[in-house]
Design an enzyme around this catalytic site. Structure first.
Site, PDB file in Angstrom:
ATOM      1  N   ASP A 195      76.764  35.414  78.497  1.00  0.00           N
ATOM      2  CA  ASP A 195      77.540  34.588  79.412  1.00  0.00           C
ATOM      3  C   ASP A 195      79.009  34.654  78.990  1.00  0.00           C
ATOM      4  OD1 ASP A 195      77.686  32.697  81.562  1.00  0.00           O
ATOM      5  OD2 ASP A 195      77.769  31.069  80.108  1.00  0.00           O
ATOM      6  N   PHE A 226      72.968  29.789  87.415  1.00  0.00           N
ATOM      7  CA  PHE A 226      72.096  29.503  86.277  1.00  0.00           C
ATOM      8  C   PHE A 226      70.686  30.006  86.579  1.00  0.00           C
ATOM      9  CE2 PHE A 226      69.567  27.125  83.290  1.00  0.00           C
ATOM     10  CZ  PHE A 226      70.370  27.158  82.160  1.00  0.00           C
ATOM     11  N   ARG A 261      60.365  28.840  80.745  1.00  0.00           N
ATOM     12  CA  ARG A 261      60.384  30.112  80.004  1.00  0.00           C
ATOM     13  C   ARG A 261      59.202  31.002  80.378  1.00  0.00           C
ATOM     14  NH1 ARG A 261      64.257  29.823  75.848  1.00  0.00           N
ATOM     15  NH2 ARG A 261      64.490  27.803  74.854  1.00  0.00           N
ATOM     16  N   GLU A 276      69.281  40.355  73.501  1.00  0.00           N
ATOM     17  CA  GLU A 276      69.678  39.034  74.006  1.00  0.00           C
ATOM     18  C   GLU A 276      69.109  38.818  75.407  1.00  0.00           C
ATOM     19  OE1 GLU A 276      70.408  36.185  73.647  1.00  0.00           O
ATOM     20  OE2 GLU A 276      72.352  35.738  72.786  1.00  0.00           O
ATOM     21  N   ASP A 277      68.827  37.573  75.727  1.00  0.00           N
ATOM     22  CA  ASP A 277      68.336  37.269  77.074  1.00  0.00           C
ATOM     23  C   ASP A 277      69.475  37.384  78.086  1.00  0.00           C
ATOM     24  OD1 ASP A 277      69.668  35.033  76.038  1.00  0.00           O
ATOM     25  OD2 ASP A 277      68.095  33.605  76.563  1.00  0.00           O
TER      26      ASP A 277
HETATM   27  P1  IMP Z   1      77.277  32.617  75.656  1.00  0.00           P
HETATM   28  O1  IMP Z   1      77.552  32.345  74.216  1.00  0.00           O
HETATM   29  O2  IMP Z   1      78.134  31.786  76.565  1.00  0.00           O
HETATM   30  O3  IMP Z   1      77.356  34.084  76.015  1.00  0.00           O
HETATM   31  O4  IMP Z   1      75.835  32.056  75.962  1.00  0.00           O
HETATM   32  C1  IMP Z   1      74.709  32.798  75.852  1.00  0.00           C
HETATM   33  C2  IMP Z   1      73.517  31.901  75.642  1.00  0.00           C
HETATM   34  O5  IMP Z   1      73.511  30.744  76.514  1.00  0.00           O
HETATM   35  C3  IMP Z   1      72.266  32.670  75.990  1.00  0.00           C
HETATM   36  O6  IMP Z   1      71.725  33.295  74.850  1.00  0.00           O
HETATM   37  C4  IMP Z   1      71.353  31.609  76.559  1.00  0.00           C
HETATM   38  O7  IMP Z   1      70.586  31.040  75.512  1.00  0.00           O
HETATM   39  C5  IMP Z   1      72.258  30.559  77.134  1.00  0.00           C
HETATM   40  N1  IMP Z   1      72.412  30.726  78.596  1.00  0.00           N
HETATM   41  C6  IMP Z   1      73.521  31.126  79.238  1.00  0.00           C
HETATM   42  N2  IMP Z   1      73.341  31.181  80.571  1.00  0.00           N
HETATM   43  C7  IMP Z   1      72.062  30.816  80.794  1.00  0.00           C
HETATM   44  C8  IMP Z   1      71.240  30.701  82.006  1.00  0.00           C
HETATM   45  O8  IMP Z   1      71.656  30.960  83.147  1.00  0.00           O
HETATM   46  N3  IMP Z   1      69.960  30.288  81.802  1.00  0.00           N
HETATM   47  C9  IMP Z   1      69.450  29.996  80.576  1.00  0.00           C
HETATM   48  N4  IMP Z   1      70.164  30.121  79.439  1.00  0.00           N
HETATM   49  C10 IMP Z   1      71.460  30.515  79.534  1.00  0.00           C
HETATM   50 MG    MG Z   2      69.837  32.671  73.875  1.00  0.00          MG
END
Ligand code: IMP
Ligand code: MG
Length: 180
Positions: free
Chosen positions: A108, A157, A170, A104-105
Site C-alpha cells: 500500500d 480496501f 481471511r 507480501e499480501d
Molecule cells: P503499507 O505499509 O501501507 O504498504 O501496508 C501494507 C500492509 O497493510 C499490508 O501488509 C496489509 O497487512 C495491510 N493492508 C493494506 N491494505 C489492505 C487492504 O486493502 N486489505 C487488508 N489489509 C491491507
Molecule cells: Mg500484511
C-alpha cells in the site's frame, strides 16, 4: 453436528475483484516465472504473517525448485504510525548468502516493506526481492521495487485469500472489495 453459521463472514457485503480461478491462474504464472528466474539458486521464501500465508503456500507449490519457507510476523503501531513497524516473530533460519524472496499480501504506502527490506537486507542475503500478490500503487508514499506483482488494484480496501478486515474474511477463497 453443530454448525457455526453465525461466525461466517457476511459475504453479501463484498464485491468480487478476483475469482478463485483468476487467482489460481495468476499464482501459477508467477510460480513458473520464479522457477525460471531462480533455477540453480538458494531460494528462501519469506512469508509475511498473517496476510500472505494463503498466497505463500499456493505459490510455493507452483515453484518447481528446491526452496525453504520461513515466516516473519510484524506489527505496526496503530493506524497513524506510518513507518513504525516492529518484528513480533522473527525468521527461524539465517538468510546470509541466500536468495531471499519476500512474499507480501499487499503493498500500500510501502512503509512496511521498506522497513522489512532494510532489516532483512542488513543480514547479508545474496539477493533480496519482493513478490506482492497485490499492488495498490495509487497510495504509494515510499518507493519500493517489486520484482513480481500478482495484480494491480484500485484504491479500495480488499479482503479474502489471506487479507483481513479486523481479522475476518481471511478464509475467503476469492478477493473482494468491502462495500461502503
Ligand atoms: P503499507 O505499509 O501501507 O504498504 O501496508 C501494507 C500492509 O497493510 C499490508 O501488509 C496489509 O497487512 C495491510 N493492508 C493494506 N491494505 C489492505 C487492504 O486493502 N486489505 C487488508 N489489509 C491491507
Ligand atoms: Mg500484511
Amino acid at each position: 453436528m453443530v454448525m457455526a453459521i453465525e461466525k461466517k463472514p457476511r459475504v453479501n457485503d463484498l464485491e468480487t475483484l478476483f475469482t478463485e480461478d483468476e487467482i489460481r491462474n495468476r499464482v501459477r504464472d508467477l510460480g513458473e516465472e520464479i522457477t525460471r528466474d531462480y533455477a540453480g539458486r538458494e531460494l528462501v521464501l519469506v512469508s509475511i504473517l498473517r496476510g500472505s500465508v494463503f498466497f505463500a503456500t499456493d505459490l510455493a507449490r507452483q515453484i518447481s525448485l528446491p526452496l525453504s519457507l520461513d515466516f516473519l510476523s510484524i506489527s505496526s503501531y496503530g493506524e497513524d504510525s506510518e513507518g513504525v513497524v516492529r518484528i513480533t516473530k522473527d525468521l527461524e533460519e539465517n538468510i546470509a548468502g541466500k536468495d531471499v524472496l519476500v512474499l507480501e499480501d499487499i503493498v500500500d504506502t510501502g512503509f512496511t516493506l521498506k522497513y522489512l527490506l532494510r532489516t532483512l537486507g542488513s543480514r547479508n542475503p545474496k539477493s533480496i526481492e519482493v513478490c506482492a500478490l497485490l499492488d495498490r500503487r495509487a497510495r504509494r508514499i515510499i518507493d519500493v521495487e517489486l520484482k513480481y506483482i500478482g495484480f494491480e488494484i484500485p484504491d479500495k480496501f480488499v479482503v479474502g485469500y489471506g487479507l483481513d478486515y479486523r481479522q475476518q474474511y481471511r478464509n475467503l477463497p476469492y478477493i473482494g472489495v468491502v462495500k461502503p
